[in-house]
Motif scaffolding. Structure first.
Motif, PDB file in Angstrom:
ATOM      1  N   PHE A 101     -16.290  57.438  73.667  1.00  0.00           N
ATOM      2  CA  PHE A 101     -14.847  57.692  73.754  1.00  0.00           C
ATOM      3  C   PHE A 101     -14.090  56.540  74.407  1.00  0.00           C
ATOM      4  O   PHE A 101     -12.888  56.422  74.242  1.00  0.00           O
ATOM      5  N   LYS A 118     -17.247  78.683  71.933  1.00  0.00           N
ATOM      6  CA  LYS A 118     -15.838  79.021  71.724  1.00  0.00           C
ATOM      7  C   LYS A 118     -15.327  78.285  70.486  1.00  0.00           C
ATOM      8  O   LYS A 118     -14.591  77.309  70.569  1.00  0.00           O
ATOM      9  N   ASN A 171     -21.114  59.935  66.590  1.00  0.00           N
ATOM     10  CA  ASN A 171     -21.303  61.278  67.114  1.00  0.00           C
ATOM     11  C   ASN A 171     -19.956  61.914  67.399  1.00  0.00           C
ATOM     12  O   ASN A 171     -19.267  61.545  68.319  1.00  0.00           O
ATOM     13  N   GLU A 228     -19.091  62.958  70.847  1.00  0.00           N
ATOM     14  CA  GLU A 228     -18.939  61.906  71.853  1.00  0.00           C
ATOM     15  C   GLU A 228     -17.659  61.103  71.644  1.00  0.00           C
ATOM     16  O   GLU A 228     -17.298  60.285  72.470  1.00  0.00           O
ATOM     17  N   THR A 229     -17.025  61.320  70.507  1.00  0.00           N
ATOM     18  CA  THR A 229     -15.897  60.470  70.167  1.00  0.00           C
ATOM     19  C   THR A 229     -14.709  60.667  71.092  1.00  0.00           C
ATOM     20  O   THR A 229     -13.958  59.745  71.364  1.00  0.00           O
ATOM     21  N   PHE A 230     -14.545  61.904  71.536  1.00  0.00           N
ATOM     22  CA  PHE A 230     -13.399  62.180  72.396  1.00  0.00           C
ATOM     23  C   PHE A 230     -13.870  62.534  73.791  1.00  0.00           C
ATOM     24  O   PHE A 230     -14.964  63.079  73.972  1.00  0.00           O
ATOM     25  N   ASN A 231     -13.021  62.213  74.703  1.00  0.00           N
ATOM     26  CA  ASN A 231     -13.300  62.534  76.089  1.00  0.00           C
ATOM     27  C   ASN A 231     -13.317  64.054  76.244  1.00  0.00           C
ATOM     28  O   ASN A 231     -12.314  64.712  75.986  1.00  0.00           O
ATOM     29  N   PRO A 232     -14.455  64.587  76.648  1.00  0.00           N
ATOM     30  CA  PRO A 232     -14.551  66.051  76.737  1.00  0.00           C
ATOM     31  C   PRO A 232     -13.597  66.661  77.767  1.00  0.00           C
ATOM     32  O   PRO A 232     -13.377  67.860  77.752  1.00  0.00           O
ATOM     33  N   LEU A 233     -13.047  65.821  78.610  1.00  0.00           N
ATOM     34  CA  LEU A 233     -12.173  66.369  79.647  1.00  0.00           C
ATOM     35  C   LEU A 233     -10.682  66.211  79.312  1.00  0.00           C
ATOM     36  O   LEU A 233      -9.831  66.474  80.142  1.00  0.00           O
ATOM     37  N   ARG A 234     -10.404  65.722  78.098  1.00  0.00           N
ATOM     38  CA  ARG A 234      -8.988  65.603  77.726  1.00  0.00           C
ATOM     39  C   ARG A 234      -8.759  66.367  76.436  1.00  0.00           C
ATOM     40  O   ARG A 234      -9.663  66.499  75.610  1.00  0.00           O
ATOM     41  N   ASP A 283      -3.666  73.388  64.474  1.00  0.00           N
ATOM     42  CA  ASP A 283      -5.112  73.563  64.662  1.00  0.00           C
ATOM     43  C   ASP A 283      -5.620  72.783  65.865  1.00  0.00           C
ATOM     44  O   ASP A 283      -6.635  73.117  66.456  1.00  0.00           O
ATOM     45  N   LYS A 290      -6.258  71.678  72.614  1.00  0.00           N
ATOM     46  CA  LYS A 290      -7.667  72.055  72.606  1.00  0.00           C
ATOM     47  C   LYS A 290      -8.535  70.892  73.056  1.00  0.00           C
ATOM     48  O   LYS A 290      -8.235  69.734  72.802  1.00  0.00           O
ATOM     49  N   GLU A 314     -13.999  72.725  71.890  1.00  0.00           N
ATOM     50  CA  GLU A 314     -13.497  73.889  71.165  1.00  0.00           C
ATOM     51  C   GLU A 314     -13.478  73.673  69.661  1.00  0.00           C
ATOM     52  O   GLU A 314     -12.988  74.506  68.921  1.00  0.00           O
ATOM     53  N   PHE A 315     -14.001  72.525  69.248  1.00  0.00           N
ATOM     54  CA  PHE A 315     -14.031  72.250  67.813  1.00  0.00           C
ATOM     55  C   PHE A 315     -15.463  72.187  67.300  1.00  0.00           C
ATOM     56  O   PHE A 315     -16.392  71.889  68.062  1.00  0.00           O
ATOM     57  N   SER A 316     -15.617  72.414  66.020  1.00  0.00           N
ATOM     58  CA  SER A 316     -16.922  72.183  65.431  1.00  0.00           C
ATOM     59  C   SER A 316     -17.053  70.698  65.130  1.00  0.00           C
ATOM     60  O   SER A 316     -16.070  69.960  65.101  1.00  0.00           O
ATOM     61  N   GLN A 362     -14.915  69.445  62.333  1.00  0.00           N
ATOM     62  CA  GLN A 362     -13.495  69.334  62.684  1.00  0.00           C
ATOM     63  C   GLN A 362     -13.236  68.091  63.524  1.00  0.00           C
ATOM     64  O   GLN A 362     -12.277  67.367  63.295  1.00  0.00           O
TER      65      GLN A 362
END
Ligand code: ATP
Ligand code: ATP
Ligand code: MG
Ligand code: MG
Lengths: 288, 320, 332, 632, 335
Positions: free
Chosen positions: A168, A285, B99, B102-108, B146, B150, B154-156, B159
């Protein structure tokens, strides 16, 4: 609020939170103290706990209960200041060194290591001598902050180093984020758990340092703190003369303070740990 | 259709790896050249650790090359130093990663990246207009609703992969670099993503550098392919030519190793797996020499040049 | 003859969200019958519960995972034993001796600070008494590795010194060193390149053909299934929705989801347009009422919405759970 | 000098118990029983150079681990309990010529160093010359300043010729916790560098020799000399009783309590609280005074508060007096020592001898002394002869039993009186100098800024100055002045540099202790030593000086110290100090010693004060012949 | 070798830089304090009564300054400090002039090393093992009990804790001596009696440090453990039917120990600074007490000598960890 509610379901947290709240309430109570703690001989000396003096009185003729409230307030203020400012430095240095790498990293880490290497107690003693009566709780907190960041900056740096390798980071760069944005928006949230866990450790350390300095007679003894309470009790031989309430009060309070800080840190970092958090929040979720 | 969008010439990247007492130079990318045209899907395939990701990182400017040049629209992007030019380049060349989780910061929240991309590259604040974002999301079959508020968890995976593509599309890039975008997802998701590339290429004239080791989807989606082995491109050309009738012994082996989703078409031969990757990198001549059934003495000693055989470039002395 | 079967197996993750208990129905009423000397493949979308099923079969059930119902029975000495009824000691004993496990993500299952040799040593010593190290440990292990075509030197390597493929093969070798009756493999090839993938699969196949034992293999790579599985079970949202021989699954998929799955597989030499299943996988916390696939199914009827179809035999050896083929509902 | 008239009885006749082991060899480790060993505390703490016994190097090392108490004898030594100056190695007092340019010292004959060499005038001559020649030795500067020539007239007579007249030169040789003590010529003449020389094994002139010492620096063990007769101690008082004496530093006060409760240490000096704890824990422990108020009232130091009279506003006499009147002596002594102290308002310690020499003669004057301010139309008389009574009232209210009902006796113990507690007068004094109170009653300086007194003291709570500082802080706070106390290990430097407003450092320098001459005390106030604040101080820390005082001191210099006029002159000086109040004297040094009577008795307690009671004073050696073993 | 150039040299450079900065700070800070070693010395001499002529004091002050090398600007003192340090000369102690600093340190250091080496190692080992076991069997009842015990033990202020130990074992049950490092009359030589005596004196100080130190290590170890037990390789070992003890030691504790090694190295480095408070409470001879007296006396040279040892100790500890870590953790490569 929801976070708090969730945390409160952890028995450890509840205990710690309750104790902490009581301590904070006591600290606040200090503002309503009927006595000025800088004045001696306001109550009869060396009285054991009674209905009138809940925690007895000391050989200086002060009410131990009210002395304790002020001590808690002062020690907490000092610890919070130390923790807060050392966190600021640790975060700035750790993030910058970890992200920038190269020369910046080397330079910052050399400074950092120099701080790790410095013998803190002797320097504190010396600084105490320089600052003299200006050594109030705020100044002591700030000084401790200067010596309390280095180790944690290293932790943050290594965390940042591994964050830098995460995908990221690239996404963020490709989103056009500038360096500072990247550091603050992307990395800071990850660093927060370390920061909060180490903040609590740091408070722990700061209070411990204050106690050590006070017992050595090197802090400002006219300000009631957990440390100076112990100092006075020890120097008036409360232990040998059987004035247990005088010496036990600061000891028990600081144990309670530390235990609750420790439990807070454990449960908060458990809460913030992504792995356990995922369990709590539930990976499942899935949308709609 | 014929102009070169990006041209990679003689790209080389050397890493230093090893421990205290055995430190080696590892040429992860060795004199790699290829080019991608407008509205072209170009596949970079090959075994693990062959240098695919490294190539993509260098193109994106996330790593510095040891040697070589990269011409984007005729301009050498290696010399770009100014922030403005860098930004311009990034606006034009975007990427999505292997991945999705891993592409996005899980905390944002994910939407942030969409707003930021728009703001930083197009100078459009989200409070003014979200048209670009809406458009990009529509292209990948999603709506802003969508995505709103989030977190990645929270995404598959599918997505997330789409959102990641949408983010890349906001700047309306000419080139999309997709580094193994499908390796972590199951067969049906895989197809929906690959289909999306096709659609974008057809609809918007987007070029894609598609990095994968899934040759079946590569065949399905791309126009050209380059096969990498141990830092070298051993074979490149149009995807049909290369995969229908592979020339380099490694490509052949690769193709044979694909598990065909057809019980009637099982493997009939055995593969010989080699032990140490490091050693192969160290080899002087052809790095496949150790495993090649057609190996000759010269393969081990000589620099192997590229040979052109009916529109395909092969790095193998068999085709001299 | 089945070596392992399950009856109405339900394994849920129980998670506590703000005081409210939620159940992730990762394995929901699964009946399995795995035979001796076969390779049984399990396929399905990611997150449909494959790993959970495998863990449950292996008896590795730890919170938050809970077995809500059902049994997992191993055939041992001509009798069936329910693993959930075993005590810890017994469970510890049958592992690796009777059933072994190749976990998902071989990257991180080997202890990073010890040489591979010690992993072998520990795993063997846990089940065999070794008096003569040379005779009873070193030689057999070396023989085993050679038989699997692995270089003996790996024993003296640390895991990080091995490539991913090599590590995965080490776990295969570890899982087979005590020649168990059943081997369970969870996505042993994901994240490997095709050549490596093939090497690992080849190895598993070799082991199976020499030991004549049972392999249960999970992967979402249909190509792998096509290559080695004898029978395949397709999972969807915690349920087994189709089960048949490999040829049947690929040649004659019955369930609409399976049809999508098979139909979307690309092949070299074929550039025709492939579609994939529309929509997104369902939540396992609030799965759709009725058939779990119906929201994505273009042949869904009202019945599908109302009741859950049961996995029943439609043709000999071919089971499916779909109202298109049978009206049997799951009993509530 | 006062010749000692010993009314003391040596516990043993010399030779009654002949030494068991002949020969100078030290006994084998551990074969001297506990009951023959006397164990005492080390005031100076752990010795960081335990192997070094050279106390003549300027750094002085830790002399109170037996070096000054047992190993070395001086020429003269003060005994402040009896008020005499004892001739030790000297045979009699010094003899000066008319203009004090020459001094003759007669030495005691038959004194020997522990290695069998006789002590003679050559030793003194050599010593003085070596010190003069060697930078880095104590008294190097003093001897160079004054000594022109030193020579032996005969084997036992030393003659000093001075560069200028000096009527007090001999005091350098008077031991009162320091002073020049002779060292053996025959050892030091072999030494290249007498400063770095370790003097190990040390040769003693006193009754004991070193046996061994702790390499960690916590204890030093001494054993009685076979030829103890050939030392001044032996010659004066007979055989010291304990076979061995151990100086053992136990650390913090609480450790000393534990050690004595286990009979591991026979003599310690502690704080009042610690003393209370010991008496509670140990049946065999007793204090100087067996009953309340326990404390040693013979210590020759006056304690209290020094003001920096060199800076605003403390350079104003009115301010200094106001601060004094703002202190309630009873409350002060209650807070600091729970009433266990002798109050003293003069710049001289209220020990029995000084009470006799100064307090008593001056009482009339004190009663009539008036401040230059009117209260109710009358000049205010600050002296409060009732203070003693008030203090005893307080003591009774605390539940203690008074040691006596006799007022005179109580005055001997608790002092003759002090200044009145008169905050109203203090207020007037301040107001007439432009001080004001703010709305909350806090005092403002004449320029309108808040008045904050910066007090400095060390970090050791057993320090008497420390106790006074905190008690006086309370008094002044109560009076409405902001007071900040800085406890620092560098209190010494700070006070010497004038970086303080008030401190617990000696408010007046100690006099000789056993002699009425006030030269030592008064001279430190002489204006020739004045240095402005900021520069290191050489006189008294208060930096106060006054032409009247200069005159008194100059006069004193012209008097022989045994001249009866010395007292008259001293009274004159003390009166000036009262009028000017350069620093606030509060009480005598209330030493708290605890003797353990498990193994030894007949300590010099208040009931039989034959000798000073401390373990760290050099006079300890004169206590040893009188100890009686209990036989335990 | 490129390792030397690319890794070792920069690391060494950093090592020296750190020491340089450390020493500079230790040089400057005492000189900022108001304490003046000459004044402190004069004070020690005069305060208790040694009569010094006020006129002589002034001259003494000058001559002492000269002897102590405190003349000239701070900068020139600083330069001469380095000139001396480079040849390993710490100069004379100011408070015990002219005893060399090295000699003073030499007297105290063996005590400190003996005590702290043992306590640091023991508390590390015991704390980690207990923490490891409690972390692995975290659900067992005694694990929770021991955790609670440590949690309460650790924050007890050290001074008070030590004092209580002293009261209990030195007074109530008087089995250990309450002060000093040797018994009266002990001659240091090799014999069991001497060793037993030394041990008897060291036990209480050691115990106090081990117990509280152990609690600290216990807690960090416990924390690391809680992460490691969830690692895949632990699950895998359990799947393999390995015995719990084997898993606990070979898989979990072994991995969890790694970060603790760094901590140990730094603690070992800190040994050279001594244990000021311990030495004061137990009246144990050692470098910490020496440092405390040095600070109080403004003994610049002694302060510098001791802190330099401690700076060198910690810096070297950190250096060694960096260089040797790969031996413990095969994954680490030099960056
Ligand atoms: N930062 C680095 N430092 C050292 N070596 C590196 C670094 N990045 C990559 N390598 C090495 O370079 C080689 C090429 O790596 P790269 O990631 O480009 O391969 P890849 O083709 O993308 O492989 P995969 O298919 O596994 O993603 C590998 O051997 C890798 O170990
Ligand atoms: N520890 C856990 N707590 C809560 N939910 C979990 C946990 N582990 C898995 N799940 C959920 O259970 C479901 C099934 O997970 P499982 O790992 O079995 O899927 P899978 O089919 O193996 O997927 P993949 O192909 O990605 O490996 C998923 O929805 C997942 O989110
Ligand atoms: Mg890659
Ligand atoms: Mg899985």
């Amino acid at each position: 609020m929801a976070v708090l509610r969730e945390l409160l379901r952890d028995g450890k947290f509840t205990f710690a939170f309750t104790v902490m709240s009581i301590l904070i309430i006591l600290a606040i109570l200090s503002f309503f103290s009927p006595y000025d703690m800088s004045i001696w001989n306001v109550v009869p000396r060396d009285m054991p706990p009674s209905a009138e003096y809940i925690l007895g009185t000391n050989s200086k003729g002060q009410d131990v209960f009210w002395e304790m409230t002020v001590a808690i307030k002062n020690s907490l203020i000092m610890a919070v200041i130390a923790a807060f400012f050392s966190r600021l430095i640790a975060i700035a240095v750790g993030l910058l060194a970890g992200f920038k790498g190269g020369m910046t990293d080397r330079t910052l880490m050399s400074i950092n290591d120099s701080f790790i290497v410095l013998p803190v107690l002797p320097i504190l003693i010396l600084l105490g001598a320089i600052l003299k009566e200006r050594l109030n709780m705020i100044v002591l907190g700030l000084i401790l902050a200067i010596f309390g960041w280095a180790w944690d900056a290293r932790l943050i740096r290594s965390q940042t180093l591994s964050l830098r390798e995460r995908e990221f980071t690239n996404t963020a760069m490709l989103s056009g984020q500038k360096v500072y944005e990247l550091i603050f928006k992307e990395y800071l949230p990850f660093v927060i758990p370390i920061v909060s866990a180490t903040a609590i450790n740091n408070m722990f350390w700061a209070v411990g340092m204050e106690v050590t300095m006070a017992i050595l007679g090197l802090s400002n003894l006219t300000i009631p703190t957990l440390g100076t309470m112990m100092h006075w009790a020890i120097s008036y031989q409360a232990m040998l003369l059987g004035y247990w309430w005088w010496i036990a009060t600061p000891v028990v309070v600081s144990v309670l303070l530390f235990v609750s800080l420790y439990l807070l840190s454990v449960s908060v970092s458990q809460y913030l740990d992504p792995r356990t958090r995922i369990q709590r929040i539930g990976t499942a979720k899935v949308v709609k | 259709m014929s102009s070169k969008l990006i041209e990679v010439n003689g790209l080389t990247k050397v890493f230093r790896v090893g421990s205290l007492f055995s430190r080696v130079r590892l040429t992860a990318v060795d004199n790699v050249s290829f080019d991608i045209k407008d509205a072209d899907i170009y596949t970079l395939a090959g075994e693990s650790g062959s240098g695919k990701t490294t190539v993509s990182r260098i193109i994106l400017g996330l790593l510095e090359a040891s040697e070589g040049e990269i011409l984007y629209k005729g301009k050498n992007i290696m010399n770009i130093k100014s922030e403005r030019e860098k930004k311009e380049f990034r606006k034009d060349v975007q990427a999505i990663f292997q991945n999705p989780f891993e592409t996005f910061n899980p905390l944002r929240t994910v939407e942030n990246y969409l707003y930021e991309t728009q703001k930083n590259f197009l100078g459009v604040d989200a409070s003014d207009s979200i048209d670009g974002i809406e458009q990009a999301l529509t292209a990948v079959g999603l709506t802003l609703d969508d995505v709103k508020e989030k977190y990645p968890s929270e995404f598959s995976g599918g997505q997330l992969q789409r959102i990641s593509i949408a983010r890349a599309l906001i700047t309306q890039p000419s080139l999309l670099i997709a580094d193994e975008p499908v390796s972590m997802v199951d067969a049906s998701l895989r197809m929906s993503i690959v289909n999306l590339f096709k659609e974008l290429k057809d609809r918007y004239g987007l070029s894609v550098l598609y990095i994968t080791h899934d040759l079946a989807t590569a065949y399905y989606v791309s126009d050209k392919i380059a096969i990498m082995f141990r830092g070298n491109i051993v074979e490149k050309g149009s995807v049909e030519k290369v995969l229908d009738s592979p020339k380099h012994p490694y490509t052949k082996m690769l193709k044979e190793s694909i598990a065909q989703p057809d019980p009637r078409d099982k493997w009939d031969s055995r593969v010989d797996l080699h032990l140490t990757e490091r050693e192969e990198y160290m080899l002087k001549g052809c790095k496949f020499a150790g495993r090649c059934p057609h190996v000759m003495e010269r393969c081990r000693t000589e620099e192997i040049p590229d040979f052109d055989i009916d529109g395909v470039t092969v790095k193998c002395l068999l085709y001299q | 003859m089945s070596v392992l079967n399950t009856e109405g197996l339900k394994a849920y993750y129980i998670i506590d969200v703000l005081g409210e208990k939620r159940y992730v129905r990762a394995v929901d009423d699964v009946d399995l019958e795995i035979r001796e000397n076969e390779i049984y493949g399990i396929a399905g979308e990611s997150g449909c519960g494959k790993t959970t099923l495998i863990k449950t079969l292996f008896g590795m059930v730890e919170p938050p995972l809970n077995v809500m119902d059902g049994k997992v029975k191993y055939k041992m000495n001509a009798e069936y034993a329910d693993i959930f009824a075993m005590d810890n000691k017994r469970m510890r004993e049958i592992r690796w001796e009777y059933i072994s496990y190749i976990p998902q993500g071989s990257m991180s299952v080997l202890n990073p600070v010890q040489k591979v040799r010690y992993s072998f040593e520990h795993f063997i010593k846990a089940h065999r008494r070794i008096r003569n190290k040379e005779e009873e440990f070193i030689k057999p292990v070396e023989r085993h590795l050679q038989a699997l075509g692995l270089p003996v030197q790996i024993l003296d390597s640390y895991p990080h010194q091995l490539s991913g493929g090599m590590r995965q093969r080490v776990t295969v070798a570890l899982a087979t060193v005590l020649q168990p009756k059943i081997i369970i493999a969870d996505e042993p090839t994901t994240a490997l390149d095709v050549v490596m993938q093939r090497g690992v699969i080849q190895l598993l196949k070799d082991v199976q053909s020499s030991l004549k034992n049972t392999i249960i293999m999970v992967t979402h790579d249909m190509g792998i299934h096509a290559n080695i599985a004898d029978r395949i079970g397709i999972m969807y949202a915690g349920k087994m929705i189709e089960e048949a021989s490999t040829e049947e699954i690929f040649g004659n998929p019955l369930h609409p989801y399976t049809q999508y799955l098979i139909g979307s597989l690309p092949k070299i030499g074929d550039k025709s347009y492939k579609t994939s299943a529309p929509g997104a996988p369902p939540s396992l916390i609030n799965p759709p009422e009725g058939c779990r696939f119906y929201p994505r199914c273009d042949r869904a009827t009202d019945e599908c919405k109302a009741a859950i179809p049961k996995l029943v035999e439609i043709e000999p050896g071919h089971k499916a759970a779909c109202f298109l083929y049978s009206g049997v509902k799951e009993d509530e | 000098g006062g010749q000692q008239e010993t009314g003391k009885e040596p516990s043993q006749e010399p030779g009654e118990k002949p030494a068991e082991e002949p020969g100078g060899k030290p006994a084998e480790t551990g074969d001297v029983s506990r009951s023959e060993t006397f164990i005492v505390d080390v005031l100076g703490g752990r010795v960081t150079t335990p192997e070094n016994f050279n106390v003549w190097a300027q750094t002085w090392r830790t002399p109170d681990r037996g070096v000054q108490q047992l190993m070395l004898e001086p020429l003269w030594i003060v005994e402040y309990v009896t008020g005499e100056v004892i001739n030790a190695l000297a045979a009699e007092g010094p003899e000066y010529n008319e203009d004090f340019t020459k001094m003759v010292v007669k030495l005691r004959q038959g004194m020997y160093w522990s290695d069998g060499v006789e002590f003679t005038a050559d030793d003194i001559v050599f010593d003085v010359e070596l010190v003069k020649a060697t930078e880095g030795m104590s008294y190097h500067t003093e001897f160079n300043t004054y000594v022109d020539k030193v020579y032996a007239e005969d084997k036992y007579t030393v003659v000093f010729e001075f560069k200028e007249g000096n009527s007090r030169f001999h005091t350098f040789f008077v031991d009162r916790w320091g002073g020049f003590r002779p060292f053996p010529k025959h050892i030091f003449e072999e030494v290249d560098d007498p400063v770095s020389f370790e003097f190990n094994p040390p040769i003693s002139s006193g009754p004991y020799v070193l046996k061994d010492y702790d390499p960690g620096g916590y204890w030093t063990r001494w054993t009685k000399r076979e030829d103890w007769q050939k030392t001044p101690t032996g010659a004066l008082y007979g055989e010291p009783v304990p076979k061995e004496v151990v100086f053992y530093y136990y650390g913090n006060p609480e450790k000393k309590v534990l050690a004595q409760a286990q009979h591991e240490i026979d003599l310690i000096e502690v704080t009042s609280e610690t003393l209370k704890a010991i008496l509670e824990k140990s049946d065999t422990s007793r204090a100087y005074r067996k009953e309340y108020p326990y404390f040693v009232n013979v210590d020759p130091c006056i304690t209290g508060i020094s003001l920096n009279a060199d800076i605003e506003p403390y350079n104003n006499k009115d301010v200094r007096w106001a601060l004094t009147l703002a202190i309630d002596i009873v409350e002060e002594l209650g807070t600091s020592f729970d009433g266990m102290a002798t109050m003293g308002c003069l710049a001289v310690p209220p020990t029995p001898v000084y009470l006799e020499w100064y307090y008593k003669p001056m009482e009339e004057w004190l009663r009539s002394f008036e401040l230059d301010i009117e209260v109710d139309g009358q000049k205010f008389k600050p002296y409060d002869p009732e203070a003693t009574k008030r203090l005893t009232e307080y003591i009774k209210s605390r539940g203690y039993e008074l040691p006596s009902e006799d007022e005179e006796e109580l005055k001997q113990i608790f002092g003759y009186g002090w200044w009145k507690y008169a905050p109203d007068v203090a207020e007037k004094l301040l107001e007439r100098n432009g001080f004001k109170r703010d709305n909350s009653g806090k005092w403002l300086l004449p320029d309108g800024s808040p008045w904050k007194i910066h007090m400095v003291t060390g970090t050791n709570p057993s320090n008497i100055g420390y106790r006074h500082v905190f008690a006086v802080q309370q008094a002044w706070k109560k009076f409405g002045i902001e007071v900040e106390v800085e406890t620092t290990e560098n209190a010494a430097t700070l006070t010497q540099h004038g970086d303080f407003d008030a401190t617990g450092t000696w408010p007046a320098l100690e006099p000789w202790g056993g002699h009425p001459d006030m030269y030592r005390t008064l001279r430190s106030w002489h204006s020739k030593f004045y240095k402005p604040t900021g520069e290191p101080n050489v006189g008294h820390v208060s930096r106060w000086h006054h032409p009247d005082m200069d005159k008194v001191v100059d006069e004193l210099e012209g008097l022989d110290w045994d001249d009866p006029k010395v007292i008259e002159n001293g009274i004159e000086g003390l009166k000036i100090a009262v009028r000017e109040m350069p620093s606030i004297q509060i009480s005598g040094y209330p030493g708290m010693v605890s003797f353990d009577e498990q193994y030894w008795t007949n300590f010099p307690g208040a009931e039989n004060p034959y000798c000073q009671p401390y373990h760290h004073w050099p006079n300890l050696k004169y206590m040893l012949p009188f100890l009686k073993p209990t036989g335990n | 070798m490129s390792f030397i150039k690319r890794y070792l040299l920069p690391r060494l450079l950093q090592y020296f830089l750190v020491i340089f900065v450390g020493i500079t700070v230790v040089f400057i800070v005492p000189r900022l304090t108001p304490v003046d070693p000459v004044q402190e010395m004069i004070n020690t001499i005069t305060q208790r009564g040694a009569y010094m002529d006020p006129e002589a004091i002034e001259q003494l002050r000058q001559s002492m300054k000269e002897m102590y090398g405190l003349e000239g600007t701070v900068f020139s003192q600083y330069i001469s400090l380095w000139r001396r340090l480079i040849i390993g000369d710490f100069g004379p102690s100011l408070s015990q002039f002219p005893t060399p600093v090295v000699k003073l340190i030499g007297i105290s250091l063996p005590w400190t090393l003996g005590l702290m080496l043992v306590t640091t190692l023991l508390s590390w080992i015991i704390g980690n093992i207990l923490g490891g076991i409690a972390g692995y069997f975290s659900s067992s009842r005694w694990s929770a009990a021991i955790e609670r015990f440590m949690m309460v033990l650790r924050p007890i202020p050290y001074y008070i804790f030590a004092l209580i130990l002293l009261l209990v074992f030195g007074y109530v049950i008087p089995i250990f001596p309450i002060a000093g490092g040797t018994s009266i009359g002990l001659k240091i030589q090799f014999s069991w009696k001497v060793i037993a005596d030394l041990l008897r004196h060291a036990i209480l100080p050691a115990l106090s440090m081990i117990l509280l130190g152990m609690a600290g290590w216990f807690q960090t170890m416990r924390l690391v453990m809680s992460n490691i037990v969830r690692e895949d390789y632990v699950m895998y070992a359990r799947a393999g039917g390995l015995r719990d003890t084997k898993i606990a030691f070979n898989y979990v504790i072994k991995n969890a120990m790694l970060p603790q090694v760094t901590g140990l190295a730094l603690s070992l480095g800190q040994i050279f600074g001594g244990a000021m408070v311990t030495e004061m409470v137990f009246s144990y001879p050692g470098i910490g007490g020496l440092l405390y007296t040095a600070i109080n006396a403004g003994d610049y040279n002694l302060i510098m000598g001791i802190t330099m040892f401690s700076i060198l100790g910690i810096a070297t500890g950190a250096l060694l960890v960096d260089l040797l870590y790969p031996l413990f953790d095969p994954r680490i490569r030099y960056r």
